[in-house]
Write an enzyme that holds these catalytic residues in place. Structure first.
Site, PDB file in Angstrom:
ATOM      1  N   ILE A  60     -60.751 -11.391 -12.335  1.00 47.32           N
ATOM      2  CA  ILE A  60     -61.388 -12.903 -11.791  1.00 47.32           C
ATOM      3  C   ILE A  60     -60.627 -13.610 -11.015  1.00 47.32           C
ATOM      4  O   ILE A  60     -59.408 -13.536 -11.176  1.00 47.32           O
ATOM      5  CB  ILE A  60     -62.258 -13.590 -12.941  1.00 47.32           C
ATOM      6  N   CYS A  61     -60.846 -14.130  -9.790  1.00 47.57           N
ATOM      7  CA  CYS A  61     -60.273 -15.098  -9.137  1.00 47.57           C
ATOM      8  C   CYS A  61     -61.234 -16.412  -8.644  1.00 47.57           C
ATOM      9  O   CYS A  61     -62.243 -16.381  -9.274  1.00 47.57           O
ATOM     10  CB  CYS A  61     -59.606 -14.631  -7.789  1.00 47.57           C
ATOM     11  N   ARG A  62     -60.939 -16.737  -7.613  1.00 43.84           N
ATOM     12  CA  ARG A  62     -61.689 -18.194  -7.527  1.00 43.84           C
ATOM     13  C   ARG A  62     -63.363 -17.686  -6.960  1.00 43.84           C
ATOM     14  O   ARG A  62     -63.928 -18.351  -7.471  1.00 43.84           O
ATOM     15  CB  ARG A  62     -61.232 -19.077  -6.408  1.00 43.84           C
ATOM     16  N   GLY A  64     -63.784 -14.188  -5.832  1.00 47.84           N
ATOM     17  CA  GLY A  64     -64.042 -12.690  -5.599  1.00 47.84           C
ATOM     18  C   GLY A  64     -63.172 -11.718  -4.773  1.00 47.84           C
ATOM     19  O   GLY A  64     -63.185 -10.507  -5.103  1.00 47.84           O
ATOM     20  N   MET A  88     -64.446 -17.664 -10.517  1.00 48.23           N
ATOM     21  CA  MET A  88     -64.516 -18.669 -11.420  1.00 48.23           C
ATOM     22  C   MET A  88     -65.732 -19.739 -10.784  1.00 48.23           C
ATOM     23  O   MET A  88     -66.019 -20.555 -11.753  1.00 48.23           O
ATOM     24  CB  MET A  88     -63.132 -19.226 -11.392  1.00 48.23           C
TER      25      MET A  88
END
Length: 109
Positions: A60-62, A64, A88
């Site tokens: 996961i990141c901010r 995708g 996120m």
């Protein structure tokens, strides 16, 4: 690109957060492993030690994009990895908890 929706994640799924330190400090999923994408290759061993041997790595990141890059790298290494669709931002919008290192409510940068 293997992906998974936030709503399909279970509470005990292994989560790898590849956002940078300032994003992590603002708020993250409780229990996630944090290895920023900028340090990922050098810290790869931390993932192999922490990840479940017979389980999937949910990256996961901010939003995708960065997690998609890491997911592709992991898949090429033979690891069962999937990108968390929407990152996120969707995690928080879905009402999933976002916390700081102190356990207080956090936010997504």
């Amino acid at each position: 690109m293997p992906t998974v929706a936030v709503g399909d994640l279970k509470d005990d799924d292994f989560l790898l957060d590849v956002r940078e330190d300032d994003e992590w400090q603002a708020g993250h999923a409780a229990g996630a492993l944090h290895i920023p994408i900028s340090e990922f290759v050098g810290r790869y061993g931390e993932l192999t030690e922490a990840a479940p041997q017979d389980g999937r790595v949910h990256v996961i990141c901010r939003s995708g994009g960065r997690s998609a890059q890491v997911t592709m790298y992991l898949v090429q290494q033979g690891i069962d990895a999937v990108n968390v669709d929407g990152g996120m931002q969707i995690w928080a919008a879905a009402g999933r908890p976002v916390v700081t290192d102190q356990g207080t409510p956090g936010s997504v940068l």
